[in-house]
Write a protein that holds these residues in place. Sequence first.
Motif, PDB file in Angstrom:
ATOM      1  N   GLN A 225       0.820  -1.214   0.000  1.00  0.00           N
ATOM      2  CA  GLN A 225       0.000   0.000   0.000  1.00  0.00           C
ATOM      3  C   GLN A 225       0.853   1.263   0.000  1.00  0.00           C
ATOM      4  O   GLN A 225       0.405   2.320  -0.457  1.00  0.00           O
ATOM      5  CB  GLN A 225      -0.949  -0.016   1.203  1.00  0.00           C
ATOM      6  N   ALA A 226       2.093   1.161   0.491  1.00  0.00           N
ATOM      7  CA  ALA A 226       2.984   2.322   0.493  1.00  0.00           C
ATOM      8  C   ALA A 226       3.360   2.757  -0.911  1.00  0.00           C
ATOM      9  O   ALA A 226       3.841   3.880  -1.117  1.00  0.00           O
ATOM     10  CB  ALA A 226       4.245   2.016   1.304  1.00  0.00           C
ATOM     11  N   GLY A 227       3.145   1.888  -1.885  1.00  0.00           N
ATOM     12  CA  GLY A 227       3.474   2.217  -3.265  1.00  0.00           C
ATOM     13  C   GLY A 227       2.339   2.838  -4.036  1.00  0.00           C
ATOM     14  O   GLY A 227       2.462   3.087  -5.241  1.00  0.00           O
TER      15      GLY A 227
ATOM     16  N   LYS B  37       0.552   9.354  -3.557  1.00  0.00           N
ATOM     17  CA  LYS B  37       1.710  10.208  -3.333  1.00  0.00           C
ATOM     18  C   LYS B  37       2.377   9.831  -2.020  1.00  0.00           C
ATOM     19  O   LYS B  37       1.785   9.947  -0.951  1.00  0.00           O
ATOM     20  CB  LYS B  37       1.280  11.679  -3.287  1.00  0.00           C
ATOM     21  N   ARG B  38       3.622   9.384  -2.098  1.00  0.00           N
ATOM     22  CA  ARG B  38       4.341   8.938  -0.901  1.00  0.00           C
ATOM     23  C   ARG B  38       4.809  10.128  -0.073  1.00  0.00           C
ATOM     24  O   ARG B  38       5.378  11.096  -0.586  1.00  0.00           O
ATOM     25  CB  ARG B  38       5.559   8.098  -1.312  1.00  0.00           C
TER      26      ARG B  38
ATOM     27  N   PRO C 146       7.406  11.048   2.690  1.00  0.00           N
ATOM     28  CA  PRO C 146       8.631  10.375   3.132  1.00  0.00           C
ATOM     29  C   PRO C 146       8.685  10.096   4.629  1.00  0.00           C
ATOM     30  O   PRO C 146       8.120  10.833   5.451  1.00  0.00           O
ATOM     31  CB  PRO C 146       9.736  11.358   2.730  1.00  0.00           C
TER      32      PRO C 146
ATOM     33  N   ASP D 146      -4.925  10.332   4.870  1.00  0.00           N
ATOM     34  CA  ASP D 146      -3.668   9.708   4.449  1.00  0.00           C
ATOM     35  C   ASP D 146      -3.480   8.368   5.148  1.00  0.00           C
ATOM     36  O   ASP D 146      -3.888   8.191   6.308  1.00  0.00           O
ATOM     37  CB  ASP D 146      -2.470  10.595   4.804  1.00  0.00           C
TER      38      ASP D 146
ATOM     39  N   PHE E 270       2.219   4.881   7.881  1.00  0.00           N
ATOM     40  CA  PHE E 270       2.942   3.610   7.914  1.00  0.00           C
ATOM     41  C   PHE E 270       3.929   3.549   9.073  1.00  0.00           C
ATOM     42  O   PHE E 270       4.431   4.567   9.557  1.00  0.00           O
ATOM     43  CB  PHE E 270       3.697   3.396   6.601  1.00  0.00           C
TER      44      PHE E 270
ATOM     45  N   ASP F 257      10.845   0.748   2.713  1.00  0.00           N
ATOM     46  CA  ASP F 257       9.438   0.361   2.665  1.00  0.00           C
ATOM     47  C   ASP F 257       9.213  -1.142   2.742  1.00  0.00           C
ATOM     48  O   ASP F 257       8.138  -1.585   3.158  1.00  0.00           O
ATOM     49  CB  ASP F 257       8.783   0.918   1.402  1.00  0.00           C
TER      50      ASP F 257
ATOM     51  N   GLY G  69       6.243   7.606   7.682  1.00  0.00           N
ATOM     52  CA  GLY G  69       5.620   8.474   6.703  1.00  0.00           C
ATOM     53  C   GLY G  69       4.237   8.000   6.322  1.00  0.00           C
ATOM     54  O   GLY G  69       3.566   7.294   7.079  1.00  0.00           O
TER      55      GLY G  69
ATOM     56  N   ALA H  98       1.006   7.922   2.828  1.00  0.00           N
ATOM     57  CA  ALA H  98       0.669   7.959   1.404  1.00  0.00           C
ATOM     58  C   ALA H  98      -0.666   8.662   1.251  1.00  0.00           C
ATOM     59  O   ALA H  98      -1.603   8.400   2.011  1.00  0.00           O
ATOM     60  CB  ALA H  98       0.593   6.554   0.818  1.00  0.00           C
ATOM     61  N   ARG H  99      -0.731   9.580   0.286  1.00  0.00           N
ATOM     62  CA  ARG H  99      -1.964  10.355   0.035  1.00  0.00           C
ATOM     63  C   ARG H  99      -2.639   9.759  -1.185  1.00  0.00           C
ATOM     64  O   ARG H  99      -2.109   9.805  -2.297  1.00  0.00           O
ATOM     65  CB  ARG H  99      -1.630  11.827  -0.157  1.00  0.00           C
TER      66      ARG H  99
END
Length: 370
Positions: free
Chosen positions: A296-298, A301-302, A304, A316, A319, A327, A365, A367-368
């Motif tokens: 899911q982190a991929g 928009k990551r 950081p 968002d 993680f 990651d 960080g 992810a959006r």
Amino acid sequence: MAALLLFAAVCCAAPVSNAISAYVALKTGAQDDGGIAEGGSAADIPLRMLTAYKKAVQQVDRHVPKCRGVRWPILAGIAKVESNHAIGHSIAAGGDIRPKIYGVLLNGSGAGGNTTVFPDTDGGKWDGTANGERAVGPFQFIPSTWESTGKDANGDEIADPHNADDAALGAAIYLCGNGRDLTKRSQLKAAILQYNHSSEYVANVLGWIDQYTAAAKDPDLKNVSGKVRTAIEAALSQRGVPYSWGGGNARGKSYGFCCSPNGSSGASIKGFDCSGLAVYAFAKAGVRLPRTAAAQAGVGKRIPAGLDASALKPGDLVFFADVPGRDSTIYHVGIYLGDGQMVNAPRPNAVVRLDAVNTMSGFAGGARLL
């Protein structure tokens, strides 16, 4: 003076002022329970104990009128560490706890980390032995401390440290001292340090207080709209649903499978794990997510790992990793709500709940997606 009992992989002892504690040293985010459910309650707190904590808050000003800022999460944080909220014991309607909770005999034997002899002060009235002292009740008072602190809270005219109401009120009075303002973090820390003179103990209790505080208020979503709000509300609607290793999909909760790294099976539990909850919530908003937190982190928009939680916006993914910045080591995901809170399916034996982001270790960080 009393003695501090530290129960960890390695036991040690250190002095405290005049309260005794049984402290299981647990890393933040590594606890095996503590699920916070909806409505400001806590799934790991028996309802009768939670009632006692709230009742103590209402009564403490009669005894320490200058005290400010006593809240039930403060008492819950202490009791969580001291006795795990008396879980495993029966709690009667009047608050009596059976079997009674006793610490080790403080005879300097080294058992449980005690190295100082404490002569008997109560003839065994509270601690069941005239051969010395031992901590008693869900808040683990030694009898000599209870003698000066204990009050009757349930109206039976007996101040009993083995009674949930009396013990919670006694703890509130003790933490208040001569009139602390517990809304101030420095004074709250001082109160906890008085209870147990250990910086590790203070950090652990504060962690639980922060978790329970996060559960006690609903998130402010007035400025959140559209698909972001849809995803968040979908996740919030599942508060109180059990954690299930491998559980959850785009349609909702489901039975999981065996087994988590610590051997917990979700095969007989219908619920969600962390990534399953994210899959479900974002499916409601029209976003299809892969099944694992690391994958899911991929997506989207990551944000950081080097940034802090202030970089996150409601909706968002947030993680947590064994090695933040790598990651592939992400082990957990939550859904950020704002104000440092997230919707979280934390671990086996817990439930979907609200948590502070810093509940989990290894912030990595976010992810959006929307």
